[in-house]
Write a protein that holds these residues in place. Structure first.
Motif, PDB file in Angstrom:
ATOM      1  N   LEU A 116      49.545  32.336  35.768  1.00  0.00           N
ATOM      2  CA  LEU A 116      48.908  31.337  34.915  1.00  0.00           C
ATOM      3  C   LEU A 116      49.924  30.725  33.961  1.00  0.00           C
ATOM      4  CD1 LEU A 116      46.450  29.828  33.869  1.00  0.00           C
ATOM      5  CD2 LEU A 116      45.894  31.805  32.459  1.00  0.00           C
ATOM      6  N   TYR A 216      44.618  27.179  40.606  1.00  0.00           N
ATOM      7  CA  TYR A 216      44.661  28.633  40.481  1.00  0.00           C
ATOM      8  C   TYR A 216      43.408  29.161  41.165  1.00  0.00           C
ATOM      9  CZ  TYR A 216      45.747  33.154  38.328  1.00  0.00           C
ATOM     10  OH  TYR A 216      46.089  34.469  38.116  1.00  0.00           O
ATOM     11  N   ASP A 219      39.985  27.150  40.932  1.00  0.00           N
ATOM     12  CA  ASP A 219      39.966  26.301  39.735  1.00  0.00           C
ATOM     13  C   ASP A 219      41.177  25.378  39.761  1.00  0.00           C
ATOM     14  OD1 ASP A 219      37.640  27.105  38.281  1.00  0.00           O
ATOM     15  OD2 ASP A 219      38.640  28.994  37.828  1.00  0.00           O
ATOM     16  N   LEU A 265      41.141  27.805  32.552  1.00  0.00           N
ATOM     17  CA  LEU A 265      41.368  29.248  32.665  1.00  0.00           C
ATOM     18  C   LEU A 265      41.689  29.902  31.322  1.00  0.00           C
ATOM     19  CD1 LEU A 265      43.410  29.428  35.978  1.00  0.00           C
ATOM     20  CD2 LEU A 265      41.010  29.995  35.641  1.00  0.00           C
ATOM     21  N   GLY A 299      43.574  34.642  33.496  1.00  0.00           N
ATOM     22  CA  GLY A 299      42.605  34.014  34.386  1.00  0.00           C
ATOM     23  C   GLY A 299      41.638  35.085  34.845  1.00  0.00           C
ATOM     24  N   TYR A 300      41.171  35.012  36.065  1.00  0.00           N
ATOM     25  CA  TYR A 300      40.289  36.072  36.562  1.00  0.00           C
ATOM     26  C   TYR A 300      40.962  36.768  37.718  1.00  0.00           C
ATOM     27  CZ  TYR A 300      39.078  32.167  39.633  1.00  0.00           C
ATOM     28  OH  TYR A 300      39.134  31.101  40.480  1.00  0.00           O
TER      29      TYR A 300
END
Length: 301
Positions: A116, A216, A219, A265, A299-300
């Motif tokens: 990220l 990403y 997203d 994010l 982020g996730y």
């Protein structure tokens, strides 16, 4: 057994995958076997997994479904049994170098050596080049809507091992023979790579049209020099996604600008600065992204 699959089911490969799964922690899948319980009979489990793959007896176990909130998004995670996580991690380790080489620089999520932090740096550099209009895009339920027929077709184009492709088909619950079945498990180790393989076709189509995208996983944003070009980028994105069986979330997709500000994010971009929260503190950065900045949100996962 084909060469790639043969390599990933060696004892050293499976043991390395086990260590990665253990480090990532997590709970038991649908079979109720925890990491601690798996570890107590590790050698037996690894040998059994190897034997099942080599004799064609392997079948994925039942996952356990949980709901988790990631920022503004509520996502459904499938927690796979430990043995399936180990095998998927071994496959991921085997495939990463081959598959990652096919991706474009606009993709940042779940790729070695990219993060990220790098995505934020790219956004800032594009902003500084005058690309201040933004398509802030959101794919409607991306993971649940990935079409199995298209996905396995895309997988075949980058993975030369038929047996490994068949194994991926088992994990997604389809042989890809017919279209109409959709969805991959969010939470499975192999799923982010499969998502990247699928959405690479969005990346490539926008790249051919000379749009500047930063993605990403599912997203992404598209940065443009004018509002008019951003509008054209949005129309192009809708058409490309329609062609691969996906749609944009109309309620969460918009054209905006750095003057107005937008979130990506967990990072808020506005004018010549961006802000994010870490350890209870709000951090603001103006201008270029400093190289020592290493506490951006992940982020996730």
């Amino acid at each position: 057994m084909a060469e790639m699959l043969d390599r990933l089911v060696t004892i050293p490969s499976l043991q390395a995958a086990w260590r990665a799964v253990l480090e990532n922690d997590g709970s038991s899948g649908g079979d109720g076997v925890s990491l601690a319980r798996f570890a107590r009979r590790l050698d037996e489990h690894v040998l059994s997994l190897q034997e099942d793959l080599r004799t064609g007896k392997y079948t994925p176990g039942k996952s356990r479904r949980v709901h988790v909130q990631f920022g503004a998004k509520r996502r459904t995670l499938d927690i796979l049994p430990v043995r399936d996580r180990v095998l998927q991690r071994a496959a991921l380790d085997e495939l990463t170098a081959t598959v990652d080489a096919t991706f474009l620089p606009s993709s940042y999520g779940y790729r070695p050596g990219r993060s990220l932090h790098d995505a934020v740096r790219r956004i800032v550099r594009l902003r500084n080049r005058g690309l201040v209009w933004v398509v802030d895009a959101d794919i409607a339920d991306c993971f649940p809507n990935l079409d199995h027929y298209r996905l396995l077709s895309f997988v075949r184009s980058v993975i030369p091992d038929k047996d490994l492709i068949n194994l991926i088909g088992q994990w997604i619950g389809s042989d890809g023979a017919t279209s109409g079945t959709t969805g991959i498990s969010l939470g499975a180790p192999i799923s982010p790579m499969l998502c990247n393989i699928y959405l690479h076709h969005l990346d490539a189509a926008l790249h051919r049209r000379r749009y500047h995208m930063v993605r990403y996983a599912d997203d992404f944003v598209i940065l443009c020099g004018t509002e008019e070009r951003a509008s054209r980028a949005l129309v192009a994105t809708e058409r490309i996604l329609t062609g691969i069986g996906l749609t944009l979330n109309d309620h969460k997709t918009r054209i905006t600008s750095f003057d107005e500000g937008f979130d990506y994010l967990g990072v808020h971009f506005e004018r010549d600065r961006f802000t994010y929260e870490t350890q209870g503190k709000r951090i603001t950065v103006e201008g270029e992204v400093p190289r020592f900045l290493n506490d951006l949100p992940d982020g996730y996962r």
